[in-house]
Structure formats: structure tokens, C-alpha cells
Write a protein that holds these residues in place. Structure first.
Motif, PDB file in Angstrom:
ATOM      1  N   PHE A  24     -39.343   8.684 -34.593  1.00  4.64           N
ATOM      2  CA  PHE A  24     -37.961   8.568 -34.120  1.00  4.64           C
ATOM      3  C   PHE A  24     -36.983   9.245 -35.076  1.00  4.64           C
ATOM      4  O   PHE A  24     -35.999   9.857 -34.653  1.00  4.64           O
ATOM      5  N   THR A  25     -37.258   9.122 -36.364  1.00  8.20           N
ATOM      6  CA  THR A  25     -36.378   9.743 -37.356  1.00  8.20           C
ATOM      7  C   THR A  25     -36.384  11.264 -37.221  1.00  8.20           C
ATOM      8  O   THR A  25     -35.332  11.921 -37.248  1.00  8.20           O
ATOM      9  N   LEU A  26     -37.564  11.837 -37.078  1.00  9.30           N
ATOM     10  CA  LEU A  26     -37.674  13.296 -36.980  1.00  9.30           C
ATOM     11  C   LEU A  26     -37.067  13.844 -35.695  1.00  9.30           C
ATOM     12  O   LEU A  26     -36.590  14.973 -35.665  1.00  9.30           O
ATOM     13  N   THR A  27     -37.088  13.042 -34.636  1.00 12.14           N
ATOM     14  CA  THR A  27     -36.529  13.505 -33.355  1.00 12.14           C
ATOM     15  C   THR A  27     -35.052  13.137 -33.197  1.00 12.14           C
ATOM     16  O   THR A  27     -34.452  13.456 -32.167  1.00 12.14           O
ATOM     17  N   HIS A  28     -34.471  12.458 -34.193  1.00 12.23           N
ATOM     18  CA  HIS A  28     -33.041  12.096 -34.194  1.00 12.23           C
ATOM     19  C   HIS A  28     -32.651  11.200 -33.010  1.00 12.23           C
ATOM     20  O   HIS A  28     -31.503  11.226 -32.565  1.00 12.23           O
ATOM     21  N   VAL A  29     -33.605  10.417 -32.505  1.00  9.96           N
ATOM     22  CA  VAL A  29     -33.299   9.547 -31.365  1.00  9.96           C
ATOM     23  C   VAL A  29     -32.227   8.530 -31.737  1.00  9.96           C
ATOM     24  O   VAL A  29     -31.252   8.330 -30.998  1.00  9.96           O
ATOM     25  N   THR A  30     -32.405   7.893 -32.905  1.00 12.19           N
ATOM     26  CA  THR A  30     -31.458   6.850 -33.311  1.00 12.19           C
ATOM     27  C   THR A  30     -30.059   7.417 -33.507  1.00 12.19           C
ATOM     28  O   THR A  30     -29.065   6.854 -33.018  1.00 12.19           O
ATOM     29  N   GLN A  31     -29.972   8.519 -34.222  1.00 11.79           N
ATOM     30  CA  GLN A  31     -28.662   9.124 -34.487  1.00 11.79           C
ATOM     31  C   GLN A  31     -27.970   9.544 -33.191  1.00 11.79           C
ATOM     32  O   GLN A  31     -26.760   9.336 -33.014  1.00 11.79           O
ATOM     33  N   ASP A  32     -28.724  10.129 -32.272  1.00 12.24           N
ATOM     34  CA  ASP A  32     -28.150  10.566 -30.997  1.00 12.24           C
ATOM     35  C   ASP A  32     -27.684   9.382 -30.160  1.00 12.24           C
ATOM     36  O   ASP A  32     -26.636   9.442 -29.509  1.00 12.24           O
ATOM     37  N   LEU A  33     -28.466   8.291 -30.200  1.00 12.60           N
ATOM     38  CA  LEU A  33     -28.076   7.102 -29.433  1.00 12.60           C
ATOM     39  C   LEU A  33     -26.798   6.497 -29.989  1.00 12.60           C
ATOM     40  O   LEU A  33     -25.889   6.120 -29.229  1.00 12.60           O
ATOM     41  N   VAL A  34     -26.700   6.397 -31.316  1.00 12.89           N
ATOM     42  CA  VAL A  34     -25.490   5.854 -31.944  1.00 12.89           C
ATOM     43  C   VAL A  34     -24.278   6.717 -31.605  1.00 12.89           C
ATOM     44  O   VAL A  34     -23.194   6.201 -31.288  1.00 12.89           O
ATOM     45  N   ALA A  35     -24.453   8.028 -31.666  1.00 11.44           N
ATOM     46  CA  ALA A  35     -23.347   8.933 -31.346  1.00 11.44           C
ATOM     47  C   ALA A  35     -22.922   8.783 -29.888  1.00 11.44           C
ATOM     48  O   ALA A  35     -21.722   8.795 -29.575  1.00 11.44           O
ATOM     49  N   TRP A  36     -23.899   8.619 -29.001  1.00  7.36           N
ATOM     50  CA  TRP A  36     -23.568   8.488 -27.573  1.00  7.36           C
ATOM     51  C   TRP A  36     -22.827   7.183 -27.296  1.00  7.36           C
ATOM     52  O   TRP A  36     -21.816   7.176 -26.581  1.00  7.36           O
ATOM     53  N   THR A  80     -40.292  15.450 -25.463  1.00  2.00           N
ATOM     54  CA  THR A  80     -41.327  14.891 -26.333  1.00  2.00           C
ATOM     55  C   THR A  80     -41.175  13.374 -26.444  1.00  2.00           C
ATOM     56  O   THR A  80     -42.169  12.633 -26.405  1.00  2.00           O
ATOM     57  N   VAL A  81     -39.921  12.907 -26.591  1.00  2.00           N
ATOM     58  CA  VAL A  81     -39.664  11.469 -26.720  1.00  2.00           C
ATOM     59  C   VAL A  81     -40.122  10.733 -25.470  1.00  2.00           C
ATOM     60  O   VAL A  81     -40.758   9.667 -25.547  1.00  2.00           O
ATOM     61  N   ILE A  82     -39.840  11.289 -24.304  1.00  2.00           N
ATOM     62  CA  ILE A  82     -40.222  10.645 -23.042  1.00  2.00           C
ATOM     63  C   ILE A  82     -41.748  10.548 -22.938  1.00  2.00           C
ATOM     64  O   ILE A  82     -42.300   9.516 -22.538  1.00  2.00           O
ATOM     65  N   VAL A 114     -43.968  10.507 -25.414  1.00  2.00           N
ATOM     66  CA  VAL A 114     -44.497   9.556 -26.394  1.00  2.00           C
ATOM     67  C   VAL A 114     -44.190   8.115 -25.983  1.00  2.00           C
ATOM     68  O   VAL A 114     -45.048   7.225 -26.110  1.00  2.00           O
ATOM     69  N   LEU A 115     -42.986   7.860 -25.486  1.00  2.00           N
ATOM     70  CA  LEU A 115     -42.655   6.511 -25.011  1.00  2.00           C
ATOM     71  C   LEU A 115     -43.534   6.130 -23.821  1.00  2.00           C
ATOM     72  O   LEU A 115     -43.985   4.980 -23.712  1.00  2.00           O
ATOM     73  N   GLY A 116     -43.773   7.085 -22.925  1.00  2.00           N
ATOM     74  CA  GLY A 116     -44.656   6.823 -21.796  1.00  2.00           C
ATOM     75  C   GLY A 116     -46.063   6.481 -22.252  1.00  2.00           C
ATOM     76  O   GLY A 116     -46.703   5.560 -21.722  1.00  2.00           O
ATOM     77  N   LEU A 117     -46.553   7.206 -23.262  1.00  2.00           N
ATOM     78  CA  LEU A 117     -47.872   6.924 -23.824  1.00  2.00           C
ATOM     79  C   LEU A 117     -47.910   5.529 -24.439  1.00  2.00           C
ATOM     80  O   LEU A 117     -48.881   4.780 -24.255  1.00  2.00           O
ATOM     81  N   LEU A 118     -46.846   5.165 -25.163  1.00  2.00           N
ATOM     82  CA  LEU A 118     -46.786   3.851 -25.802  1.00  2.00           C
ATOM     83  C   LEU A 118     -46.862   2.736 -24.768  1.00  2.00           C
ATOM     84  O   LEU A 118     -47.665   1.803 -24.898  1.00  2.00           O
ATOM     85  N   PHE A 119     -46.035   2.827 -23.725  1.00  2.00           N
ATOM     86  CA  PHE A 119     -46.023   1.762 -22.722  1.00  2.00           C
ATOM     87  C   PHE A 119     -47.307   1.739 -21.895  1.00  2.00           C
ATOM     88  O   PHE A 119     -47.729   0.668 -21.439  1.00  2.00           O
ATOM     89  N   LEU A 120     -47.937   2.897 -21.733  1.00  2.00           N
ATOM     90  CA  LEU A 120     -49.230   2.923 -21.051  1.00  2.00           C
ATOM     91  C   LEU A 120     -50.278   2.180 -21.875  1.00  2.00           C
ATOM     92  O   LEU A 120     -51.064   1.376 -21.343  1.00  2.00           O
ATOM     93  N   LEU A 121     -50.296   2.431 -23.183  1.00  2.00           N
ATOM     94  CA  LEU A 121     -51.242   1.744 -24.065  1.00  2.00           C
ATOM     95  C   LEU A 121     -51.004   0.240 -24.069  1.00  2.00           C
ATOM     96  O   LEU A 121     -51.953  -0.561 -24.053  1.00  2.00           O
ATOM     97  N   LEU A 122     -49.734  -0.167 -24.092  1.00  2.00           N
ATOM     98  CA  LEU A 122     -49.417  -1.595 -24.066  1.00  2.00           C
ATOM     99  C   LEU A 122     -49.834  -2.217 -22.738  1.00  2.00           C
ATOM    100  O   LEU A 122     -50.319  -3.351 -22.689  1.00  2.00           O
ATOM    101  N   ALA A 123     -49.641  -1.453 -21.639  1.00  5.35           N
ATOM    102  CA  ALA A 123     -49.967  -1.972 -20.308  1.00  5.35           C
ATOM    103  C   ALA A 123     -51.456  -2.217 -20.134  1.00  5.35           C
ATOM    104  O   ALA A 123     -51.861  -3.141 -19.414  1.00  5.35           O
TER     105      ALA A 123
END
Length: 429
Positions: free
Chosen positions: A295-307, A2-4, A6-15
Motif C-alpha cells: 500500500f505504501t509503494l502504491t500511495h493508496v493511503t496518501q491518495d485516499l487521504v487527499a481525496w 494493480t491495487v484492484i 491485489v485486493l481481489g486476490l486477497l478477498f478471494l483467498l479469504l473467501a
């Protein structure tokens, strides 16, 4: 997955040129719909905008933008360059150094890099070209000097970082003062080195009498007083950044009135310009808030910090990679967009590594300066090329020595955190 998506959609919109705030808001909404359904999406859409714009500190942004527009109206930018060139013009590369000093002075009452670059392009660049300066070098000096507005208080970029990171905005603004002096000195030293290497790049100008030099100082006195009013009240603890911004806007209005530049039409344009800039920034912040909930609901930040915490490497290697990533991002994206996209993710990691958020905020802005002159989308270079009617490749070429010098300045600030943190630690004493 899901994160991939949504990020792809974001960068497509910016592009495809979608405004940053709308792109982040839409992509975040799609992500919230995929993760939590319509209930979660509508609940956040009902609360996020109000919670974002209800911050008292947010008033700082329109006040600083209005102050910048009113100072532009007063015509003080021309006075700053004339004064600086009178005092340092006889030094090899003196007009270039005067441009750096004027950029620092204008940044002290502007706060936005693009406005500073545009103003310097119309004032100092023609003067250097007329004097016989190498066009490539002159354009590079103007582009890099314009970036100083991002660092010197009142910096809109630092205010936005403070809002996003929830750190003391006053300490952030004061923390940028000494690094700004270091970066200004770095620009001037680079100019001196380039002229020492090839004196034909910058012919010397005619000397100015001491009487004229001191008379010119009186012209920039009101600007120095305005900067002291804003920064001094914050440093002494007399006023909060929000109150100081209002004092600055009032002082800038008084300066424009004293210069007899204020009419109903010009005042209306200044107010409208400040409103437009504020609406743009608030839209970005609201979009970033919606995206941040995803990002909060998908725990992206927490997972990145842990990694990152699990990596067997030095924290200095990690901070170097982060700053390098910011330089790369800065060559493609707007700096405010980078702030709102990355600060909610990177800041928890910075704290986990044991770095001071105030220190990191200033370092981030210095790194953003480099992004403003880095191809392919170094915004300041395009602004200078447009105003000066010079090839953009020539401007990028002229900024390359400053790119290298800025990397050295960043290394010094990373190695010696007290350069940034000492002045904020003395506040209110």
C-alpha cells in the motif's frame, strides 16, 4: 489497476478459507512483485518479519493470553457469575444483568471475546434457561456480554491497535475503562427494558441472604486484586503495559496454584494455548506488514487521504461513514483481520480530520463489539449457538435489541470524546 487485482486476490483467498496472515502476506507479495519486481519483494521479505516481531510491546500479547488461560484454569469464572447473581438476581432480569457483570469481570482478566463468550455459554446460559428465562433473550445476553472482553483492559484488540497505530498502549487500555462501564450499563438497561416490556421473559430468582452475598464477595476478591494489579500499575505509571502483563500472568499463576488447579499437564496446556494464540496473531501482523508495504509503494493511503480532504462535507459525516463501514466489515470478517487491514489506511485520515487516535481506537473497538453479533458472520453468536446447542438464528434474534442499544452508546462516545480521553489524561499525575 494493480491495487484492484491485489485486493481481489486477497478477498478471494479469504473467501476460500485461507488464514488471514497467509492471505495478506501472499497477496501483498504478489502486489510487491507487480509494482517493484523481485528486488523489492525479496528486500521486504528479508526485513519485514524481523522488524514486526522485534517490538518490545509485542510481549504484552502472549502474557495477556497466558493470564487468561491461567485464570480459566483457576475456575474463577463460575465464582464471578454466582457472586453477581447473588447481588442483582432479585432485580427484574437479574440473572441477565449478572451475566453482563460476569462478562465485564471475566473480560478484565481475559482480553479475548471468543473465550469470554464460550465461558459464559457454559456457566450463565444454563442457569438462565433453568430459571425459565426466554432462550432467545438469554442467548442474546450471553453473546453481547462476551464482547466486553474486547474493551476492558487487558484487551488484546486494543494492544494490537496500539501496535499498528504506534500510539501509547497504556493510554489505550486505560481509555477503555469508562466506555466499558457505559457499555455494561447499556447491556443491563436493555435487559431491564426487555423484562419491563414482557415480565415473562425473565422470572425472578429466590433471594440470597446478606451473609451469603458477602461470603461470595471473598471468592472474587483475588480476581479484583489481579485486575487492580494490572490496570492500577499501568494507570499510576508504576509499570509499562508489557511489565503489567507479566505481573498479571504471574498473579494468575499464583491464583491457579492457590485454587489447587495446577498440574504439569494443565500448566502445559495453558502455555501451549497461549503460544498458539500468539503465533496466530504474530502471523497476521507479519502478513499485514507485507501488505502494508504494498500500500505504501502504491500511495493508496496518501491518495485516499487527499481525496477525503477534498470532499466538501463535515468530518462528522466522514467518521460516521467509517464507523458504519466497520460494522459492515465486522459482520463478515474477524476483528483482528479488520484491524490489520484498515488501521494503516484509516488512521492517517483520522489524524487529518483532527480526531485523537486514542479516542478513535476505543471507538473502533466498541464498533467491533457490534460486528461480533451482526449477521451473517457474527462470531460470538455462532460460539453461543454451538456451546448452548441453540439455533444460531435464535441467538441473532436475541442480540438485536442490544445491537440498537450499542449504536446509541457509540453515538454518545462520539458526541462526548472526554468520556474516553479524561482518564488517560490523568495518568501518572
Amino acid at each position: 489497476m494493480t491495487v484492484i487485482v491485489v485486493l481481489g486476490l486477497l478477498f478471494l483467498l479469504l473467501a476460500i478459507g485461507t488464514p488471514v496472515g497467509f492471505a495478506m502476506g501472499f497477496a501483498g507479495s504478489v502486489g510487491l512483485l507487480m509494482v517493484g519486481g523481485t528486488g523489492t519483494l525479496f528486500g521486504i521479505l528479508q526485513t519485514a518479519p524481523l522488524s514486526t516481531v522485534s517490538s518490545y510491546e509485542l510481549i504484552t500479547i502472549p502474557m495477556f493470553l497466558l493470564m487468561a488461560d491461567l485464570v480459566l484454569l483457576s475456575g474463577v469464572a463460575d465464582d464471578m457469575f454466582k457472586t453477581a447473581s447473588a447481588w442483582v438476581g432479585r432485580i427484574p432480569g437479574g440473572l441477565g444483568m449478572a451475566t453482563a457483570l460476569a462478562g465485564a469481570g471475566f473480560g478484565a482478566i481475559c482480553g479475548t471475546s471468543t473465550a469470554s463468550a464460550a465461558t459464559l455459554s457454559s456457566t450463565s446460559l444454563p442457569a438462565m434457561i433453568r430459571q425459565g428465562y426466554e432462550p432467545k433473550m438469554a442467548a442474546g445476553v450471553v453473546a453481547i456480554s462476551g464482547t466486553l472482553a474486547m474493551l476492558i483492559p487487558p484487551s488484546v484488540a486494543l494492544v494490537i491497535f496500539g501496535l499498528l497505530a504506534e500510539v501509547n498502549i497504556g493510554q489505550l487500555l486505560i481509555g477503555g475503562i469508562i466506555p466499558a462501564m457505559l457499555v455494561t450499563a447499556t447491556i443491563m438497561a436493555t435487559i431491564y427494558f426487555l423484562v419491563w416490556q414482557d415480565p415473562s421473559r425473565a422470572p425472578r430468582v429466590e433471594p440470597v441472604s446478606w451473609r451469603e452475598r458477602f461470603s461470595l464477595l471473598w471468592q472474587v476478591g483475588p480476581m479484583v486484586l489481579l485486575f487492580s494489579l494490572v490496570t492500577g500499575t499501568i494507570y499510576l505509571g508504576v509499570a509499562t503495559p508489557t511489565e503489567a502483563s507479566a505481573l498479571g500472568a504471574a498473579g494468575a499463576l499464583a491464583l491457579a496454584i492457590a485454587k489447587r488447579r495446577v498440574t504439569p499437564a494443565t500448566l502445559y496446556r495453558a502455555l501451549l494455548s497461549a503460544c498458539h494464540g500468539t503465533c496466530m496473531i504474530v502471523t497476521i501482523l507479519v502478513g499485514a506488514s507485507i501488505f502494508g508495504y504494498f500500500f505504501t509503494l502504491t500511495h493508496v493511503t496518501q491518495d485516499l487521504v487527499a481525496w477525503i480532504g477534498s470532499l466538501q462535507t463535515s468530518r462528522w459525516v466522514i467518521i460516521t461513514l467509517i464507523l458504519f463501514g466497520y460494522i459492515v466489515l465486522g459482520s463478515f470478517m474477524d476483528q483482528i483481520a479488520i484491524l490489520v487491514l484498515t488501521v494503516p489506511i484509516v488512521l492517517p485520515l483520522i489524524k487529518t480530520l483532527g480526531f485523537d487516535p486514542i479516542w478513535f481506537g476505543v471507538i473502533k473497538i466498541v464498533t467491533a463489539e457490534v460486528g461480533m453479533i451482526t449477521p451473517p458472520v457474527g462470531l460470538n453468536c455462532f460460539i453461543v449457538a454451538r456451546y448452548a446447542k441453540r439455533p444460531v438464528a435464535e441467538v441473532f434474534h436475541g442480540t438485536f435489541p442490544h445491537f440498537i442499544a450499542h449504536l446509541i452508546a457509540i453515538a454518545i462516545l462520539v458526541a462526548f470524546p472526554s468520556i474516553i480521553l479524561w482518564l488517560p489524561s490523568q495518568m501518572g499525575r
